[in-house]
Enzyme design. Structure first.
Site: not given
Length: 327
Positions: A93, A163
């Protein structure tokens, strides 16, 4: 000129250099998919992509906005002298970084010296984006819907992802880390922080932690598996939280981090997380943690790169339904 403005100006250098090339529309590349076959006379290549996401509107092509995918396609089109589509393993994002994004593209001609090509490619990119580990990829061991071996694919060949969310707890965040680490002014309780992360490990319906939980993939199937979440206290108020998972829904990792931090700061009880899972709605889920603390650290493959594959992914085949992720 503000610091953010300077970063945006820097990241647009590559785009300004190659203004004869335009990005395809976001609609055309909304899923980042590639053809299931490699046309005759084409060659497919994979690469790792590293980027500081501060000045980009995410990985995916955006109309009239800088994106990492759009930048790479523009520069590759200039270098290869034909239109190029770059397919990334994950759609990070706006503001999210990557140290281990993986992507593939096709060339109409064979690239003989990949080392030289990679060096030239990086010289054409702005300083906040780099590529490395370029290699030729061909037919995969995976079979397509027609039962035939399909070309190597950055999405479908991926086994899992790592992540990492970085944050600082204290009064003064080191300004040199401000683009890569979130500054949390509230006091963190280490024990509560770790207890909250344990609630998310395993296979769950994560609809409550997806920003678009009533449409798209979250509406069809919001079940995902997080194999582990490890909290590392790096000292001096710095923390690193590592998520090892198959795939994530849109803003799922950031929503989880927002909830974890709320518990660690005493704003929520750990028991509240159970209610969030049961209700499956966003109403009671705290605000997502800021994007700049998140980094796509690694995408794991059995047939690309030399990074050891975690045991939880050994022998695993990636399911297409969980491939398109954001985190």
């Amino acid at each position: 000129l503000t610091a953010l403005g300077w970063l945006k100006q820097e990241s647009l250098v590559g785009k300004e250099r190659f203004d004869n090339f335009t990005e395809t529309s976001a609609e055309e590349s909304s899923e980042g998919e590639a053809s299931s076959t490699v046309p005759s006379g084409r060659f497919r290549y994979a690469m790792s992509v590293l980027y500081d996401g501060s000045a980009y509107h995410g990985w995916q092509l955006q109309p009239h906005q800088p994106s990492v995918q759009g930048l790479l396609e523009t520069v590759l089109a200039k270098k290869l002298q034909h239109k190029v589509k770059v397919v990334g393993a994950g759609r990070t994002d706006t503001g999210v970084h990557a140290r281990g994004q993986v992507a593939h593209f096709e060339s109409q001609g064979e690239i003989i010296d990949l080392g030289k090509f990679e060096h030239g490619f990086n010289r054409m990119l702005p300083f906040d984006v780099r590529v490395q580990h370029m290699q030729a990829v061909a037919v995969s061991d995976d079979l397509g819907n027609d039962g035939q071996p399909r070309p190597w694919h950055s999405i479908y060949n991926a086994l899992g992802k790592l992540y990492v969310y970085r944050f600082y707890s204290g009064p003064i965040l080191d300004p040199l880390q401000r683009h890569m680490r979130y500054g949390e002014h509230r006091q963190i309780n280490d024990e509560k922080l770790r207890a909250a992360t344990r609630e998310f490990v395993g296979t769950h319906n994560f609809a409550a932690f997806a920003n678009k939980n009533m449409k798209g993939k979250a509406a069809a199937n919001a079940v995902r598996t997080i194999h582990s979440i490890e909290v590392h206290n790096e000292g001096d108020g710095n923390y690193r939280v590592e998520f090892l998972l198959d795939g994530a829904l849109y803003k799922m990792v950031r929503n989880i981090m927002g909830t974890v931090l709320a518990v660690a700061c005493g704003k929520l009880e750990v028991s509240a997380i159970h209610s969030m899972f049961e209700e499956g709605t966003r109403q009671k889920v705290p605000t997502a943690a800021p994007a700049h603390g998140l980094c796509l650290e690694q995408v794991y493959y059995s047939d690309f790169g030399n990074v050891p594959v975690p045991e939880c992914f050994s022998g695993k085949k990636k399911m297409p339904s969980q491939a398109m992720t954001d985190g």
